[in-house]
Motif scaffolding. Structure first.
Motif, short mmCIF file in Angstrom:
data_model
loop_
_atom_site.label_atom_id
_atom_site.label_comp_id
_atom_site.label_asym_id
_atom_site.label_seq_id
_atom_site.Cartn_x
_atom_site.Cartn_y
_atom_site.Cartn_z
N GLU A 1 24.31 -3.95 -8.45
CA GLU A 1 23.98 -2.60 -8.01
C GLU A 1 24.83 -2.21 -6.80
N ARG A 2 24.91 -0.90 -6.57
CA ARG A 2 25.69 -0.41 -5.43
C ARG A 2 24.84 -0.21 -4.18
N TRP A 3 23.53 -0.40 -4.28
CA TRP A 3 22.65 -0.10 -3.16
C TRP A 3 22.62 -1.26 -2.17
N SER A 4 22.41 -0.93 -0.89
CA SER A 4 22.25 -1.93 0.16
C SER A 4 21.45 -1.30 1.29
N THR A 5 21.14 -2.10 2.31
CA THR A 5 20.38 -1.58 3.45
C THR A 5 21.27 -1.08 4.58
N SER A 6 22.56 -0.94 4.34
CA SER A 6 23.45 -0.45 5.40
C SER A 6 23.05 0.94 5.91
N PRO A 7 22.74 1.92 5.02
CA PRO A 7 22.27 3.22 5.56
C PRO A 7 20.99 3.09 6.37
N ASP B 1 7.39 -9.97 -1.36
CA ASP B 1 6.02 -10.06 -1.85
C ASP B 1 5.37 -8.69 -1.89
N GLY B 2 5.59 -7.88 -0.84
CA GLY B 2 4.99 -6.55 -0.81
C GLY B 2 5.52 -5.65 -1.93
N ILE B 3 6.80 -5.77 -2.25
CA ILE B 3 7.37 -4.95 -3.33
C ILE B 3 6.81 -5.39 -4.67
N ARG B 4 6.67 -6.70 -4.89
CA ARG B 4 6.10 -7.18 -6.15
C ARG B 4 4.66 -6.70 -6.34
N ARG B 5 3.91 -6.67 -5.25
CA ARG B 5 2.52 -6.23 -5.35
C ARG B 5 2.40 -4.71 -5.44
N GLY B 6 3.28 -3.99 -4.79
CA GLY B 6 3.16 -2.53 -4.76
C GLY B 6 3.77 -1.83 -5.95
N THR B 7 4.91 -2.29 -6.43
CA THR B 7 5.56 -1.69 -7.58
C THR B 7 6.27 -2.78 -8.37
N PRO B 8 5.56 -3.47 -9.24
CA PRO B 8 6.13 -4.62 -9.94
C PRO B 8 7.32 -4.29 -10.81
N THR B 9 7.43 -3.05 -11.29
CA THR B 9 8.51 -2.70 -12.19
C THR B 9 9.80 -2.33 -11.47
N ALA B 10 9.76 -2.17 -10.15
CA ALA B 10 10.96 -1.76 -9.41
C ALA B 10 11.97 -2.91 -9.33
N ILE B 11 13.24 -2.55 -9.29
CA ILE B 11 14.32 -3.53 -9.14
C ILE B 11 14.52 -3.81 -7.66
N ASP C 1 0.83 -1.21 0.00
CA ASP C 1 0.00 0.00 0.00
C ASP C 1 0.86 1.26 0.00
N TRP C 2 1.93 1.25 0.78
CA TRP C 2 2.79 2.43 0.83
C TRP C 2 3.45 2.67 -0.53
N LEU C 3 3.91 1.62 -1.18
CA LEU C 3 4.56 1.78 -2.48
C LEU C 3 3.57 2.27 -3.53
N ARG C 4 2.31 1.85 -3.47
CA ARG C 4 1.31 2.33 -4.43
C ARG C 4 1.07 3.83 -4.25
N ARG C 5 1.16 4.31 -3.01
CA ARG C 5 0.96 5.75 -2.75
C ARG C 5 2.17 6.59 -3.15
N HIS C 6 3.29 5.95 -3.45
CA HIS C 6 4.50 6.68 -3.82
C HIS C 6 5.01 6.15 -5.16
N PRO C 7 4.38 6.52 -6.25
CA PRO C 7 4.85 6.06 -7.56
C PRO C 7 6.19 6.70 -7.91
N GLY C 8 6.89 6.09 -8.82
CA GLY C 8 8.18 6.62 -9.26
C GLY C 8 9.38 5.94 -8.62
N ILE C 9 9.16 5.01 -7.70
CA ILE C 9 10.28 4.30 -7.08
C ILE C 9 10.81 3.26 -8.06
N GLU C 10 12.10 3.30 -8.31
CA GLU C 10 12.72 2.43 -9.30
C GLU C 10 13.52 1.28 -8.68
N VAL C 11 14.11 1.50 -7.50
CA VAL C 11 14.97 0.50 -6.86
C VAL C 11 14.57 0.40 -5.40
N VAL C 12 14.46 -0.83 -4.90
CA VAL C 12 14.15 -1.07 -3.48
C VAL C 12 15.17 -2.06 -2.94
#
Length: 512
Positions: A494-500, A215-225, A194-205
């Motif tokens: 990718e260079r992204w991670s959850t460390s921050p 599962d939540g990312i696939r349902r909320g923004t299927p095109t995001a990496i 639900d949160w991802l649907r309210r914030h379109p434009g997210i490309e990477v999670v």
């Protein structure tokens, strides 16, 4: 009381008097008499009806609290049709309506509470001569509108504890700007979607390995990496290797015992070269006496004498002579090495410390040990003290004690470490384990390859590695990677991670 010639005031005010009291500066002032618009009809008016005094807290001066006493006008509305006949003069550049502090003091309080939180912010404010309660600071924080930012493009999500072990939430961070975007009440897939649907434009999670987030990312923004966190990948790899070590526990014990036996033999040989202690000399004398007694028993029986005739001569009873002759020699009184209670690591640490301080009395060591809350029998402490006086290593009591069996975590570390980082005993253990459990060593080799692949971001090697790992002890780990193949491959590319995000969680815990 004294009067100061200079006071820095907010723009639009004139100071009539400045008075310094005990820790407080009182500034009597008045605003510039310009026309003011009526809040109801918007018509400007300069017709004064009356005035009243308004008191505002302001920024401190030289460690003193500052209070502004403003003489504010009440004005008559010039619009006869306006229902509000009289209104108070507005001070939009100085303070909000009905506020008890200036706008610049409110901004300082906002900066403090947003950086430190309630109680820490209140403590700092008192040191800065800005006394304010923690509850007031929290109300300031809630009334502060979040700053406007561009819509996030790359976010990281992770869970955090409202109450550890009971209730968890989800934190969402903008990884490009390293800031917290939102806190979600739980860590369910539906809430994230639900949160991802309210914030379109997210490309990477970026996320951890939790299936609910995937599962939540696939349902909320299927095109995001989706990008799996690299630290969690290595943690899962370590857990899989430790599980494999647990399955080969027997081989691990055998390899450790081989190393311990070699060390034990070397220690025994080293101790054999030292001078015998008094107790060892007494045992040797008694052993020699038993040998001589047995020789006399055999010689007298060979002459045809009865047990009754031999007993007074050698000092043995009839049953003892029967046992000695049936056994073919005198009894060997071996010192028992198995089944004795051993000292725990805290007890050994305590005893070594007291021994280094000069306490060598076994009874006193045992009493102080019990007084410190540690459990050990007095006989065990006496044996330890006797071994320390004789200079005997503890490993001589039991061969396995010379090199104890490593835990599954330490074993996994030894198997994946570089050979030059291991000491000779550890290298010998890895060598023996390789001969006893080659499949485990193969799993460790694959674990090293995967670690290097993550370090070098070699995404092109992932499929080949998975093909090899399917038929090894890391098969379950490889199956998990295949189920999350796209996110794992993105983690290596990718260079992204959850460390921050973890850093923001630590800050959140501090504020909470």
């Amino acid at each position: 009381m004294s009067t100061l010639p200079l006071v820095i005031l907010p723009a639009g005010l004139f100071a009539d008097a400045v008075t310094v009291g005990d820790g407080q500066v009182v500034v009597t002032t008045r605003p510039v008499g310009t026309p003011t618009a009526c809040p109801s009809c918007g018509r400007s008016s300069a017709r004064t009806h009356s005035s009243y005094e308004r008191r505002l807290a302001d920024l401190p001066w030289q460690g003193h609290q500052v209070e502004l006493r403003l003489r504010v006008r009440r004005l008559r509305c010039v619009n006869e049709a306006c229902p509000r006949r009289i209104f108070a003069e507005r001070l939009p550049q100085i303070a909000a309506t009905r506020a008890r502090h200036t706008d610049r003091l409110r901004e300082i309080r906002q900066a403090i509470v947003l950086a430190l939180g309630g109680n820490p912010g209140a403590r700092l404010a008192r040191r800065l001569a800005l006394p304010v309660g923690a509850s007031t600071l929290l109300r300031v924080a809630r009334a502060t509108a979040p700053p406007a930012h561009a819509p996030p493009r790359v976010v990281g999500i992770d869970d955090w504890a409202w109450r550890r072990g009971t209730r968890y939430g989800t934190i969402v961070c903008d990884l490009e700007r390293n800031r917290v975007i939102d806190l979600l009440p739980d860590r369910e897939a539906g809430t994230v979607a639900d949160w991802l649907r309210r914030h379109p434009g997210i490309e990477v999670v970026a996320r951890d390995r939790a299936g609910a987030y995937a599962d939540g990312i696939r349902r909320g923004t299927p095109t995001a990496i989706q990008v799996a966190d690299r630290w969690h990948l290595l943690r899962n790899l370590g857990d899989a290797l430790q599980a494999a070590v647990e399955r080969y526990r027997k081989a691990v014990r055998q390899a450790a015992l081989q190393v311990a036996s070699f060390i034990h033999g070397a220690l025994v040989a080293a101790v054999a070269d030292r001078p015998a202690s008094a107790e060892e000399r007494r045992r040797a004398v008694r052993r020699q006496q038993r040998e001589e007694t047995y020789a006399a028993l055999v010689r007298l029986r060979g002459l045809g004498l009865t047990f009754a005739q031999i007993a007074p001569a050698i000092g043995l009873s009839k049953p003892s002579m029967h046992r000695w002759l049936q056994a073919g020699g005198p009894p060997q009184h071996h010192k028992p090495t198995r089944g004795r209670p051993s000292l725990s690591k805290p007890c050994l640490t305590f005893l070594e410390q007291r021994w280094a301080e000069g306490c060598r009395n076994a009874s006193r060591l045992w009493r102080t040990l019990r007084q410190d809350g540690l459990k050990a029998s007095e006989r065990t402490v006496r044996r330890w003290a006797q071994a320390r006086r004789q200079g005997l290593p503890a490993a001589l009591a039991e061969p396995a004690a010379a090199w104890p069996v490593p835990t599954k975590r330490r074993c996994a570390r030894l198997l994946t470490a570089k050979e030059e980082d291991l000491d000779p005993k550890e290298r010998s253990f890895v060598l023996h384990l390789g001969m006893a459990a080659p499949a485990l060593v193969e799993a460790a080799r694959l674990a090293r390859q995967f670690g290097a692949m993550v370090k070098d971001r070699a995404a092109g090697m992932l499929d080949a590695w998975l093909a090899v790992a399917r038929g090894t002890e890391l098969a379950s780990f490889a199956q998990g990677l295949e189920r999350d193949h796209a996110a794992v491959r993105a983690a290596l590319a990718e260079r992204w991670s959850t460390s921050p995000v973890e850093g923001q969680i630590n800050k959140l815990k501090t504020l909470k």
